[in-house]
Motif scaffolding. Structure first.
Motif, PDB file in Angstrom:
ATOM      1  N   PRO A 201       0.899  -1.292  -0.205  1.00 44.98           N
ATOM      2  CA  PRO A 201       0.053   0.180   0.052  1.00 44.98           C
ATOM      3  C   PRO A 201       0.798   1.401  -0.003  1.00 44.98           C
ATOM      4  O   PRO A 201       0.285   2.190   0.181  1.00 44.98           O
ATOM      5  N   THR A 268       5.450 -10.404  11.182  1.00 46.91           N
ATOM      6  CA  THR A 268       4.022 -11.074  11.329  1.00 46.91           C
ATOM      7  C   THR A 268       4.214 -12.374  12.054  1.00 46.91           C
ATOM      8  O   THR A 268       4.839 -13.245  11.840  1.00 46.91           O
TER       9      THR A 268
ATOM     10  N   HIS B 232       0.100  -9.232   2.642  1.00 47.79           N
ATOM     11  CA  HIS B 232       1.209  -9.933   2.767  1.00 47.79           C
ATOM     12  C   HIS B 232       2.075  -9.406   3.700  1.00 47.79           C
ATOM     13  O   HIS B 232       2.227  -8.357   3.993  1.00 47.79           O
ATOM     14  N   ALA B 233       2.648 -10.556   4.322  1.00 45.51           N
ATOM     15  CA  ALA B 233       3.730 -10.572   5.367  1.00 45.51           C
ATOM     16  C   ALA B 233       4.710  -9.529   5.140  1.00 45.51           C
ATOM     17  O   ALA B 233       5.589  -8.872   6.082  1.00 45.51           O
ATOM     18  N   THR B 235       5.021  -6.968   2.320  1.00 42.68           N
ATOM     19  CA  THR B 235       4.791  -5.847   1.561  1.00 42.68           C
ATOM     20  C   THR B 235       4.068  -4.762   2.181  1.00 42.68           C
ATOM     21  O   THR B 235       3.852  -3.690   1.813  1.00 42.68           O
ATOM     22  N   VAL B 236       3.106  -5.162   3.306  1.00 41.55           N
ATOM     23  CA  VAL B 236       2.440  -4.186   4.038  1.00 41.55           C
ATOM     24  C   VAL B 236       3.313  -3.764   5.303  1.00 41.55           C
ATOM     25  O   VAL B 236       3.452  -4.403   6.131  1.00 41.55           O
ATOM     26  N   PRO B 237       3.469  -2.389   5.369  1.00 40.77           N
ATOM     27  CA  PRO B 237       4.175  -1.990   6.611  1.00 40.77           C
ATOM     28  C   PRO B 237       3.556  -2.041   7.618  1.00 40.77           C
ATOM     29  O   PRO B 237       2.273  -1.861   7.680  1.00 40.77           O
ATOM     30  N   MET B 238       3.909  -1.895   8.756  1.00 44.52           N
ATOM     31  CA  MET B 238       3.247  -2.147  10.030  1.00 44.52           C
ATOM     32  C   MET B 238       2.211  -1.224  10.207  1.00 44.52           C
ATOM     33  O   MET B 238       1.204  -1.544  11.000  1.00 44.52           O
ATOM     34  N   HIS B 240       0.276   0.265   8.306  1.00 42.19           N
ATOM     35  CA  HIS B 240      -0.767  -0.110   7.413  1.00 42.19           C
ATOM     36  C   HIS B 240      -1.932  -1.223   7.668  1.00 42.19           C
ATOM     37  O   HIS B 240      -2.644  -1.569   7.191  1.00 42.19           O
ATOM     38  N   ARG B 241      -1.311  -1.990   8.741  1.00 42.85           N
ATOM     39  CA  ARG B 241      -1.948  -3.383   8.922  1.00 42.85           C
ATOM     40  C   ARG B 241      -3.363  -3.133   9.921  1.00 42.85           C
ATOM     41  O   ARG B 241      -3.536  -2.331  10.578  1.00 42.85           O
ATOM     42  N   LEU B 245      -5.301 -11.097  14.382  1.00 42.79           N
ATOM     43  CA  LEU B 245      -4.503 -11.754  15.486  1.00 42.79           C
ATOM     44  C   LEU B 245      -3.959 -10.871  16.540  1.00 42.79           C
ATOM     45  O   LEU B 245      -4.055 -11.182  17.797  1.00 42.79           O
ATOM     46  N   ALA B 246      -3.308  -9.616  16.116  1.00 49.34           N
ATOM     47  CA  ALA B 246      -2.938  -8.858  17.123  1.00 49.34           C
ATOM     48  C   ALA B 246      -3.952  -8.189  17.928  1.00 49.34           C
ATOM     49  O   ALA B 246      -3.925  -8.219  19.318  1.00 49.34           O
ATOM     50  N   ILE B 282      -0.682 -11.833   6.706  1.00 49.90           N
ATOM     51  CA  ILE B 282      -1.124 -11.236   7.958  1.00 49.90           C
ATOM     52  C   ILE B 282      -2.595 -11.681   8.164  1.00 49.90           C
ATOM     53  O   ILE B 282      -3.279 -11.684   7.231  1.00 49.90           O
ATOM     54  N   PRO B 283      -2.786 -12.096   9.109  1.00 50.71           N
ATOM     55  CA  PRO B 283      -4.147 -12.644   9.752  1.00 50.71           C
ATOM     56  C   PRO B 283      -5.248 -11.561   9.297  1.00 50.71           C
ATOM     57  O   PRO B 283      -5.340 -10.577   9.892  1.00 50.71           O
ATOM     58  N   ARG B 318      -7.926  -0.677  16.643  1.00 53.43           N
ATOM     59  CA  ARG B 318      -7.192  -1.283  15.297  1.00 53.43           C
ATOM     60  C   ARG B 318      -7.901  -1.201  14.209  1.00 53.43           C
ATOM     61  O   ARG B 318      -7.501  -2.156  13.007  1.00 53.43           O
TER      62      ARG B 318
END
Lengths: 419, 419
Positions: A201, A268, B232-233, B235-238, B240-241, B245-246, B282-283, B318
């Motif tokens: 993104p 992750t 995608h674990a 390509t997605v910066p933290m 942006h997630r 699960l978190a 990413i879950p 979140r």
């Protein structure tokens, strides 16, 4: 292929239309699913080879099943500039991942051909046979064969039907015995360029059409097993518990916190299994995975070391048994700085602000770096969505990518340019 | 049955030996598995009925398959004192859960019989047919039938082989049509007493052989679904997630923290499923269960309300979708205060310090409370282990339980005692 708005018959429109057409070639009627060495793969090769020939290229399929189109240069013996990506897809894929890099290559060669322009060196466009590693438990079959780094042992790997890579390749018309001849001789490749959707993104969030990949991230995968004591959810007071899930939860939040605190680091926990997994039983065991990535091997190494230590501390504080297995460590692959500079120069020349970013996913460029300078141009995609039918890219961004790629080719053709 | 060390032929030794013998009656050769209305159930009834008759009891099997032994009192019309527990087990069970309460009852009657002692009222010992609810999706078949609270609809419930409760009962020799006659008429039961292993670690941790149950905890079960965005674990910066699960991890730790902060409250996240559950994804979705219990319905209600609010806040912060289903709310069942006092008096008279504690698990006593004053005596077990072959109890603790139970019976026989 100028800065003005794309016209009805623009290269960008052609590219988008061809991506749509190629995206309909699938083993399944209701979704895109194109595995290596299948009838869909054959059909895709034939379609793309036709477009290559329309762009003035000669075409061949090499012993591993890569389609290669060649647009001759002024000096047929000069090292080749290779452009491309892969034709295979994941199951239920989008139509841009891989295909964009192949068809963008075809499109810029078509522009040279239309302009009756020859570069000092030949330009070849490659459509690799396998990058996703969905059918067989291996990746980069095509790009590794071209680099001469493909271990022949992978020919014995089997798909879910028990068919080996070698057998599938032979049935496809390839030649496992001639694999070595797929490799380009040392010095015969000038550079490799891959255009690919970002699959993330970042460009969209910063409102940029394109980005230059600095490095393909290194990756560590860890598997953690926590052993506590299963117990009755009603009878065991809180202070007596050794709850494996509670430990896993602490670890998941730790990974999130640690990786959020450092730029150029992502982490992750993608899998978490809890046993026995009954509503009224305190979890006695938890299995979780960590996936830690960074374009910097140093940052990644530090983070993994700290996390491993902290995980053991969390387990010890909770009285949990803990084993941590390091399943996979892949160093980062830095993109060739000279090629990054050429791409930056091309972007500026096309009036596009330069943006650098790492690639979180693996790409053929990683494998190609073993043979020659290799670099990647990322194109913005919507919502970071990839490996999904909703994967998308806009026409203006496609036009921008084609303009920058063509400009980069011409810059590389200048006497002084050498990546 | 005195305070002196148990002798070779002591009631405690007999009890332990009989628990071993009964524990060998199983559908499986390699583990204890005794489901209602099976040949193993029949065999267990025959064995226990023999011991009942040795203790001077007349025996019968009622229409729902409960075995009942009666030791006549001075006044055959006086309300009956009922002692007992269940004969069925979970799969791969221990030999004490349920069986102890039945055989302790037989043993104290044997003591009366040996002493040629009649109480003013009859003592009956019941071996309920089903408490665990493993074969059929229902529990307390036996105790509910005796209380007249068994809904006839449960006769239609099926086991995994598609056999209904009614059909299984009929094949067993029971009489589904005569269910109503299994119920004791109102006023005909004086009290119900159940001896049971604790199934928790509290008595062991405090070094006490026995405990008096204050209440059987109420329970709330909630199912939480968190919806984030799979990605995608790499390509997605933290930042942006939206990692489901978190969010689930935060909730699990919240449940632990909230329930640890309040005495008489336990909370468990026993199930957590993460989707898609791949190491490099990413879950996007997490499903988890909450099991909240307390002997105080007020405490439990407050905790659940606070947790529900906090879970929604965590999800909102979140950017996760969140649905919470309240699947089950079972109020606490307070044990009869009068019977608790009698048990305390008996413990003191036997030189055992009185300890009160709630029961985290459900028991037949819960169902019996609908018909008469009901109470439970817990016996220490090792490590809180239950529903497992390692479930265990010591001989001295068994002796102590028998002494206290017999003493309680005699106290109840005193003119003024009335629970």
């Amino acid at each position: 292929m100028t800065g003005s708005p794309p016209e009805a018959s623009s290269p960008g429109r052609t590219l988008m239309a061809r991506l749509d057409e190629l995206g309909r070639i699938s083993a399944d009627s209701d979704r895109l699913n194109r595995q290596p060495f299948t009838p869909a793969h054959r059909q895709a090769i034939e379609l793309v080879a036709g477009w290559m020939r329309l762009a003035g290229m000669s075409t061949r399929v090499d012993p591993i099943g890569n389609l290669i189109g060649r647009y001759e240069g002024q000096d047929p013996t000069a090292p080749v500039l290779l452009i491309g990506s892969h034709l295979d897809t994941v199951v239920d894929a989008g139509r841009y991942d891989g295909a964009l890099g192949v068809l963008a290559g075809v499109q810029v060669v078509a522009a040279l051909h239309d302009a009756e322009e020859r570069l000092p060196f030949a330009v070849e466009v490659v459509a690799f046979c396998d990058e996703e590693g969905v059918r067989f438990p291996t990746t980069f079959l095509g790009s590794k064969a071209i680099c001469g780094t493909l271990d022949r042992k992978v020919l014995e790997l089997q798909d879910q039907a028990g068919i080996t890579v070698g057998a599938a390749l032979r049935a496809f018309g390839g030649d496992p015995d001639a694999l070595a001849s797929a490799a380009y001789p040392p010095g015969s490749l000038r550079a490799f360029l891959e255009v690919h959707i970002e699959q993330g993104p970042v460009l969209e969030a910063e409102d940029r059409p394109l980005g230059i990949v600095t490095a393909i991230q290194g990756q560590s995968r860890l598997a953690v097993v926590l052993d506590g004591v299963a117990g009755h959810a009603g009878t065991v007071p809180m202070g007596h518990r050794r709850d494996a899930l509670a430990g896993a939860a602490e670890i998941a939040l730790l990974v999130e916190r640690r990786c959020s605190a450092t730029p150029d680091l992502v982490g992750t926990v993608g899998r978490l299994e809890v046993l026995p997994g009954a509503v009224n039983v305190i979890p006695g065991r938890a299995l979780l995975t960590l996936d830690i990535r960074s374009p910097s091997d140093l940052l990644r190494g530090q983070a993994v070391a700290e996390l491993v230590q902290a995980i053991h501390q969390i387990a010890a504080a909770r009285g949990l048994g803990c084993t941590i297995a390091r399943e996979h460590d892949q160093p980062a692959s830095v993109c060739a700085p000279g090629l990054q500079r050429v791409l930056a120069q091309a972007m500026r020349a096309e009036g596009i602000q330069v943006k650098y970013l790492p690639s979180g996913a693996g790409h053929d460029t990683m494998a190609m770096a073993a043979a020659c300078p290799a670099a990647m141009l990322f194109v913005r995609c919507q919502g970071g969505i990839s490996h999904h039918p909703l994967e998308s890219m806009t026409l203006p961004d496609a036009e921008a990518a084609l303009r920058v790629l063509l400009r980069a080719l011409r810059l590389l053709a200048l006497p002084k340019a050498r990546p």
